[in-house]
Design an enzyme around this catalytic site. Structure first.
Site, PDB file in Angstrom:
ATOM      1  N   LYS A   1     -11.063  -4.921  -2.526  1.00 37.25           N
ATOM      2  CA  LYS A   1     -11.874  -3.709  -2.511  1.00 37.25           C
ATOM      3  C   LYS A   1     -11.120  -2.544  -3.151  1.00 37.25           C
ATOM      4  CE  LYS A   1     -13.071  -4.927   2.026  1.00 37.25           C
ATOM      5  NZ  LYS A   1     -13.575  -4.760   3.381  1.00 37.25           N
TER       6      LYS A   1
ATOM      7  N   LYS B   1       0.824  -1.209   0.000  1.00 35.77           N
ATOM      8  CA  LYS B   1       0.000   0.000   0.000  1.00 35.77           C
ATOM      9  C   LYS B   1       0.857   1.257   0.000  1.00 35.77           C
ATOM     10  CE  LYS B   1      -4.251  -1.891   1.810  1.00 35.77           C
ATOM     11  NZ  LYS B   1      -5.212  -1.990   2.897  1.00 35.77           N
TER      12      LYS B   1
ATOM     13  N   LYS C   1      -5.719 -11.319  -6.110  1.00 35.10           N
ATOM     14  CA  LYS C   1      -6.882 -11.539  -5.235  1.00 35.10           C
ATOM     15  C   LYS C   1      -7.979 -10.512  -5.510  1.00 35.10           C
ATOM     16  CE  LYS C   1      -5.753  -8.641  -1.304  1.00 35.10           C
ATOM     17  NZ  LYS C   1      -5.669  -8.403   0.102  1.00 35.10           N
TER      18      LYS C   1
HETATM   19  P1  TYM Z   1     -10.356  -6.875   5.282  1.00 32.02           P
HETATM   20  O1  TYM Z   1     -11.413  -5.954   5.800  1.00 32.02           O
HETATM   21  O2  TYM Z   1      -9.512  -6.416   4.166  1.00 32.02           O
HETATM   22  O3  TYM Z   1     -11.007  -8.243   4.830  1.00 32.02           O
HETATM   23  C1  TYM Z   1     -11.906  -8.964   5.654  1.00 32.02           C
HETATM   24  C2  TYM Z   1     -11.639 -10.449   5.507  1.00 32.02           C
HETATM   25  O4  TYM Z   1     -11.790 -10.858   4.153  1.00 32.02           O
HETATM   26  C3  TYM Z   1     -10.666 -11.634   3.750  1.00 32.02           C
HETATM   27  N1  TYM Z   1     -10.433 -11.440   2.302  1.00 32.02           N
HETATM   28  C4  TYM Z   1     -10.356 -12.431   1.398  1.00 32.02           C
HETATM   29  N2  TYM Z   1     -10.457 -13.769   1.515  1.00 32.02           N
HETATM   30  C5  TYM Z   1     -10.365 -14.508   0.382  1.00 32.02           C
HETATM   31  N3  TYM Z   1     -10.172 -13.971  -0.847  1.00 32.02           N
HETATM   32  C6  TYM Z   1     -10.069 -12.635  -1.015  1.00 32.02           C
HETATM   33  N4  TYM Z   1      -9.901 -12.125  -2.222  1.00 32.02           N
HETATM   34  C7  TYM Z   1     -10.153 -11.796   0.139  1.00 32.02           C
HETATM   35  N5  TYM Z   1     -10.094 -10.457   0.339  1.00 32.02           N
HETATM   36  C8  TYM Z   1     -10.276 -10.259   1.663  1.00 32.02           C
HETATM   37  C9  TYM Z   1      -9.512 -11.104   4.592  1.00 32.02           C
HETATM   38  O5  TYM Z   1      -8.473 -12.045   4.691  1.00 32.02           O
HETATM   39  C10 TYM Z   1     -10.206 -10.843   5.923  1.00 32.02           C
HETATM   40  O6  TYM Z   1     -10.245 -12.014   6.704  1.00 32.02           O
HETATM   41  N6  TYM Z   1      -6.667  -6.445   8.622  1.00 32.02           N
HETATM   42  C11 TYM Z   1      -7.956  -7.044   8.395  1.00 32.02           C
HETATM   43  C12 TYM Z   1      -9.038  -6.563   9.337  1.00 32.02           C
HETATM   44  C13 TYM Z   1      -8.758  -6.781  10.792  1.00 32.02           C
HETATM   45  C14 TYM Z   1      -8.768  -8.037  11.460  1.00 32.02           C
HETATM   46  C15 TYM Z   1      -8.528  -7.731  12.828  1.00 32.02           C
HETATM   47  C16 TYM Z   1      -8.973  -9.358  11.034  1.00 32.02           C
HETATM   48  C17 TYM Z   1      -8.501  -5.827  11.722  1.00 32.02           C
HETATM   49  N7  TYM Z   1      -8.374  -6.388  12.930  1.00 32.02           N
HETATM   50  C18 TYM Z   1      -8.473  -8.753  13.796  1.00 32.02           C
HETATM   51  C19 TYM Z   1      -8.904 -10.371  12.020  1.00 32.02           C
HETATM   52  C20 TYM Z   1      -8.645 -10.057  13.369  1.00 32.02           C
HETATM   53  C21 TYM Z   1      -8.393  -6.682   6.972  1.00 32.02           C
HETATM   54  O7  TYM Z   1      -7.885  -5.766   6.383  1.00 32.02           O
HETATM   55  O8  TYM Z   1      -9.450  -7.368   6.505  1.00 32.02           O
END
Ligand code: TYM
Length: 332
Positions: A200, A114, A197
């Protein structure tokens, strides 16, 4: 017997979650809440690493909670809350920042990707400290499992390193969490660029299936997804990344196994297969979108659910924070 504890989070950075978020993470949240003590949060503070108009952030935060409930996250079975409603997340994040090495944090690939894209001047410090806030989100709840997609593996590893470091310096304080990452669905790819992948922050949304998008728009995206060479519907990630991705999506939503689907489309072309995938996705998402829109009409009830969730979350989080402060030697 006490139930195992689960925690996970999702960012409210967009109007809609996408299919990767659901298949990689939220689907497992729904399953795990049945027999685990589950805590799920919308990580609104993490979303501040992207500059957003305040009204839009509020709207997206509520839309995220509505989508989670519509997807099956049940506030009667789990604790659903907003990260910003539990101040202990920020308080423990500072402790994590004082524990993490600068080099260690610099190696986080999400930060590297990023910050490279936006350049140092446009990268906020919060993007750098993001994984330490995530570690705090997790460790406060003493979870056994953290259900996430493959892209979060490194952040969970860092969380484990920080927990281990803290425990060995200051005495047992944190449960060692484990990433819960399924083999299938852990990485759903972009429909137009099936080696990357689904994200968003993709440059074009043409390859991203959004839960809140209209059924027509989603059907169109699937039917015009990138076509691999050859003709047979076969799972082969190297030679047929597009078809393999669609097979994973179909199988995760329909419950049919990949060999079963391959068999069904033997002798038929990609066109028939794509139409079938479009049908599966559209019919799966149709009631979910409708339910989310319905929930959003009653903001008051939605906020009540989130406030009740935060009340429950605070009890657990504050206990861990108090133990952490005590073990660190901060005077009471
Ligand atoms: P975020 O908000 O980007 O995504 C939420 C969840 O979706 C999963 N994900 C995917 N899984 C499969 N294929 C994809 N293309 C794909 N894109 C997204 C992510 O792996 C995630 O599980 N840092 C985290 C948010 C967070 C978090 C936490 C997660 C903050 N605190 C504590 C677990 C525990 C994130 O950016 O997720």
């Amino acid at each position: 017997m006490t139930r195992k504890r689960v925690l996970s989070g999702i960012q409210p950075t967009h109007d809609s979650f996408h299919l990767g978020n659901y298949l990689g993470a939220v689907k497992q949240w729904v399953e795990l809440q049945q027999d685990h003590d589950a805590f799920y949060c919308v990580v609104d503070l993490h979303a501040l690493t992207i500059e957003t108009d305040p009204a839009l952030l509020r709207k997206r935060t509520l839309a995220s909670a509505a989508q989670l409930i519509a997807l099956g996250v049940d506030p009667q079975k789990c604790t659903l809350f907003l990260q910003s409603h539990v101040p202990a997340h920020n308080q423990l994040a500072w402790i994590m920042e004082c524990l993490a090495g600068f080099g260690e944090a610099s190696r986080m690939t999400q930060f590297k990707d990023k910050s490279q894209k936006s350049g140092t001047d446009r990268t906020v410090v919060g993007l750098f400290t993001y994984p330490m806030l995530q570690a705090a989100d997790i460790l406060l709840y003493q979870p056994d499992l953290v259900p996430v997609g493959e892209d979060q593996r490194q952040h969970i590893e860092l969380t484990r390193d920080l927990a281990g470091r803290f425990n060995s310096r200051y005495g047992q304080t944190f449960q060692m969490p484990e990433a819960y990452i399924l083999k299938s669905g852990a990485k759903i790819n972009d429909l137009q660029d099936p080696t990357s992948k689904m994200s968003k922050s993709a440059e074009s949304m043409q390859g991203v299936i959004e839960i809140m998008d209209s059924p027509e728009a989603n059907a169109k995206k699937i039917k015009s997804s990138m076509t691999d060479t050859g003709r047979e519907v076969q799972f082969n990630e190297k030679q047929k990344p597009g078809i393999s991705n669609l097979l994973t999506i179909h199988s995760s939503l329909s419950g049919s196994s990949i060999p079963e689907i391959e068999k069904e489309f033997e002798g038929k072309g990609y066109g028939d297969f794509k139409s079938a995938v479009a049908e599966v996705v559209v019919e799966y998402l149709r009631p979910i979108r409708a339910r989310a829109l319905e929930l959003l009409e009653d903001e008051k009830s939605l906020l009540k659910i989130l406030h009740e969730g935060a009340d429950k979350a605070r009890v657990v989080a504050e206990k861990t924070l108090a133990d952490t402060y005590k073990n660190l030697g901060l005077a009471e």
